[in-house]
Design an enzyme around this catalytic site. Structure first.
Site, PDB file in Angstrom:
ATOM      1  N   GLY A  78       3.902  73.574  84.031  1.00  0.00           N
ATOM      2  CA  GLY A  78       3.907  74.905  84.435  1.00  0.00           C
ATOM      3  C   GLY A  78       3.537  75.487  86.375  1.00  0.00           C
ATOM      4  N   ASN A 126      -4.723  80.833  86.181  1.00  0.00           N
ATOM      5  CA  ASN A 126      -3.615  81.638  84.820  1.00  0.00           C
ATOM      6  C   ASN A 126      -3.903  82.551  83.624  1.00  0.00           C
ATOM      7  OD1 ASN A 126      -1.832  80.924  83.742  1.00  0.00           O
ATOM      8  ND2 ASN A 126      -2.743  78.564  84.187  1.00  0.00           N
ATOM      9  N   ARG A 127      -2.791  83.230  83.772  1.00  0.00           N
ATOM     10  CA  ARG A 127      -2.896  83.963  82.488  1.00  0.00           C
ATOM     11  C   ARG A 127      -1.532  84.009  82.178  1.00  0.00           C
ATOM     12  NH1 ARG A 127      -6.616  88.027  84.120  1.00  0.00           N
ATOM     13  NH2 ARG A 127      -5.508  89.476  85.760  1.00  0.00           N
ATOM     14  N   MET A 128      -0.311  83.313  82.760  1.00  0.00           N
ATOM     15  CA  MET A 128       0.891  83.379  83.479  1.00  0.00           C
ATOM     16  C   MET A 128       1.341  83.842  81.835  1.00  0.00           C
ATOM     17  SD  MET A 128       1.312  83.100  86.167  1.00  0.00           S
ATOM     18  CE  MET A 128       2.877  83.038  86.224  1.00  0.00           C
ATOM     19  N   PHE A 130       3.351  81.912  79.590  1.00  0.00           N
ATOM     20  CA  PHE A 130       4.609  81.221  78.505  1.00  0.00           C
ATOM     21  C   PHE A 130       5.652  81.676  79.256  1.00  0.00           C
ATOM     22  CE2 PHE A 130       3.398  78.584  74.968  1.00  0.00           C
ATOM     23  CZ  PHE A 130       3.440  77.843  75.280  1.00  0.00           C
ATOM     24  N   ASN A 185       3.139  71.833  73.045  1.00  0.00           N
ATOM     25  CA  ASN A 185       2.024  72.397  73.860  1.00  0.00           C
ATOM     26  C   ASN A 185       1.152  72.941  72.784  1.00  0.00           C
ATOM     27  OD1 ASN A 185       0.005  73.874  75.600  1.00  0.00           O
ATOM     28  ND2 ASN A 185       1.891  74.239  76.813  1.00  0.00           N
ATOM     29  N   SER A 188      -2.001  76.040  75.020  1.00  0.00           N
ATOM     30  CA  SER A 188      -2.596  77.659  76.265  1.00  0.00           C
ATOM     31  C   SER A 188      -3.488  78.282  76.089  1.00  0.00           C
ATOM     32  CB  SER A 188      -0.993  77.793  75.943  1.00  0.00           C
ATOM     33  OG  SER A 188      -1.355  78.534  77.978  1.00  0.00           O
ATOM     34  N   ASN A 190      -2.911  81.341  77.014  1.00  0.00           N
ATOM     35  CA  ASN A 190      -2.900  82.075  77.209  1.00  0.00           C
ATOM     36  C   ASN A 190      -1.742  83.330  75.946  1.00  0.00           C
ATOM     37  OD1 ASN A 190      -4.117  82.500  79.418  1.00  0.00           O
ATOM     38  ND2 ASN A 190      -2.663  81.058  80.544  1.00  0.00           N
ATOM     39  N   THR A 191      -1.489  82.018  74.649  1.00  0.00           N
ATOM     40  CA  THR A 191      -0.387  83.213  74.066  1.00  0.00           C
ATOM     41  C   THR A 191      -1.278  83.235  72.846  1.00  0.00           C
ATOM     42  OG1 THR A 191       1.608  81.734  75.566  1.00  0.00           O
ATOM     43  CG2 THR A 191       1.295  82.703  72.136  1.00  0.00           C
ATOM     44  N   LYS A 226      -0.483  67.957  73.764  1.00  0.00           N
ATOM     45  CA  LYS A 226      -0.562  68.350  75.045  1.00  0.00           C
ATOM     46  C   LYS A 226      -1.917  68.890  74.000  1.00  0.00           C
ATOM     47  CE  LYS A 226      -1.125  70.213  79.199  1.00  0.00           C
ATOM     48  NZ  LYS A 226      -0.406  70.430  80.484  1.00  0.00           N
ATOM     49  N   ASN A 255      -5.470  70.777  79.068  1.00  0.00           N
ATOM     50  CA  ASN A 255      -4.734  72.367  80.187  1.00  0.00           C
ATOM     51  C   ASN A 255      -6.059  73.036  80.570  1.00  0.00           C
ATOM     52  OD1 ASN A 255      -2.573  74.185  80.144  1.00  0.00           O
ATOM     53  ND2 ASN A 255      -1.822  73.486  78.598  1.00  0.00           N
ATOM     54  N   GLY A 277      -7.890  72.980  88.448  1.00  0.00           N
ATOM     55  CA  GLY A 277      -8.298  72.779  89.675  1.00  0.00           C
ATOM     56  C   GLY A 277      -9.855  71.800  89.428  1.00  0.00           C
ATOM     57  N   TYR A 327      -1.736  69.267  89.259  1.00  0.00           N
ATOM     58  CA  TYR A 327      -0.918  70.208  89.201  1.00  0.00           C
ATOM     59  C   TYR A 327      -1.625  71.147  90.233  1.00  0.00           C
ATOM     60  CZ  TYR A 327       1.123  74.813  88.716  1.00  0.00           C
ATOM     61  OH  TYR A 327       1.437  76.819  88.862  1.00  0.00           O
ATOM     62  N   SER A 328      -2.788  71.330  90.052  1.00  0.00           N
ATOM     63  CA  SER A 328      -3.327  72.235  91.252  1.00  0.00           C
ATOM     64  C   SER A 328      -3.837  72.055  92.346  1.00  0.00           C
ATOM     65  CB  SER A 328      -4.450  72.623  90.404  1.00  0.00           C
ATOM     66  OG  SER A 328      -4.173  74.226  88.831  1.00  0.00           O
TER      67      SER A 328
END
Length: 345
Positions: A78, A126-128, A130, A185, A188, A190-191, A226, A255, A277, A327-328
């Site tokens: 990410g 986040n709502r990126m 992919f 993955n 997520s 967000n998809t 994941k 995730n 986070g 990551y966060s």
């Protein structure tokens, strides 16, 4: 730019001090713009003729599927979706760097704004969706990377795909030619519909196709799965069972979460998307315990979520995690976090 974001070689002031001094300025930037600047800085820190630091600390080495990780602290997917800063990120001390998620075809992701800091809660939403330039472009960069540790490539399906199983198989096959391991993955949020692939029998079809695609010139490339922290115990049991049945080599739990714990103070807490986070910590700990209980030693479990200190790394490893990814926490603790953790370990 590397100095501006604190992603530099250790020097008179050190990356930690620079980041601490400049973080208020960085936080005035839109979160996604700051993210892009950080990737650029990390790429510059090890680009061109800059030396690659090959002193990845050997602290509690971990072996999974025959791969020897110099230390148990990895970078979660990410941050560097397109493999633009692989060497610079290894320079931070990570035993492994996971890029992606990468899809067979490029896609723009969801409309902006789509990345939000929860400063008061030390979290991120986040709502990126992919967003990436496609796996072929990323693999060209991977081929040029010098990589000091284990490189994972995280793959997903395109949002508009008519055959997501075929997307995963294609991406796994391409990634397997360059990666030390490949992560599937399906976690997520967000998809739309992606998390449906975590359930059987859809997951069985996906893993069977991916397991066949990972065989490259006689090499059986390790596959990790994941899954989301929002799965209940029955869902985790199904995902772990499918992973074991299809010879998957590790389970990454998990995730971002679509849940929102009580007591969040940040204005952005209500934004749609996955939360990561510090606010994810308690849920991530609980799901790790469930996964370890379910797997019963048959499958290594990698812990993700709310990991921001050596004490938290120790707690996850002592609970039975094979290794951790973060990551966060870098957003709030800066680029010196990984080496601080390893020094304390």
């Amino acid at each position: 730019m590397g100095a501006a974001l604190g992603i530099v070689k250790p020097g008179a002031y050190g990356p930690v001090m620079l980041y601490d001094l400049l973080r208020p300025l960085i936080f005035t930037l839109d979160a996604e713009r700051a993210h892009r600047l950080a990737i650029r800085a990390a790429a510059l820190s090890a680009g061109g003729t800059a030396p690659l630091l090959r002193d990845i600390p050997r602290v509690r080495p971990v072996t999974i599927a025959g791969l020897v990780f110099a230390n148990p602290v990895g970078l979660a997917a990410g941050l560097d979706k397109d493999g633009e800063a692989i060497d610079g990120l290894f320079n931070l001390g990570f035993g492994s760097v996971e890029i992606g998620s990468l899809t067979p075809r490029p896609q723009a992701g969801n409309p902006k704004p789509r990345l939000f800091r929860l400063v008061e809660d030390r979290g991120v939403v986040n709502r990126m969706g992919f967003n990436n330039g496609g796996i072929d472009a990323a693999l060209e960069r991977v081929a040029r990377a010098r990589r000091a540790g284990m490189l994972g490539i995280n793959v997903g399906a395109n949002k508009d795909s008519v055959d997501r199983v075929a997307d995963y198989a294609l991406a796994v096959g391409k990634a397997a030619r360059h990666a030390d391991y490949v992560t599937i993955n399906v976690s997520s949020p967000n998809t739309p519909g992606l998390r449906d692939l975590q359930s059987r029998p859809a997951l069985d079809d996906l893993l069977a196709a991916s397991a066949a695609a990972r065989l490259v010139e006689g090499r059986r490339v390790p596959l990790f799965l994941k899954v989301a922290p929002d799965l209940d115990r029955a869902g985790l049991e199904g995902a772990a069972g499918a992973a074991i049945d299809h010879g998957i080599d590790a389970l990454i739990v998990g995730n971002t979460t679509i849940s929102r714990p009580a007591g969040l103070r940040s204005r952005a807490a209500g934004e749609v998307g996955g939360l990561s986070g510090a606010p994810l910590r308690e849920l991530a700990r609980a799901k790790l315990a469930d996964a370890i209980s379910i797997c019963g030693g048959r499958l290594p479990v990698i812990a993700v979520g709310g990991i921001d200190s050596a004490d938290e790394v120790r707690a996850r490893l002592d609970a039975g995690a094979a290794m951790v990814q973060l990551y966060s926490a870098l957003v709030y603790e800066g680029p010196g976090l990984v080496r601080r953790i390893l020094k304390a370990l």
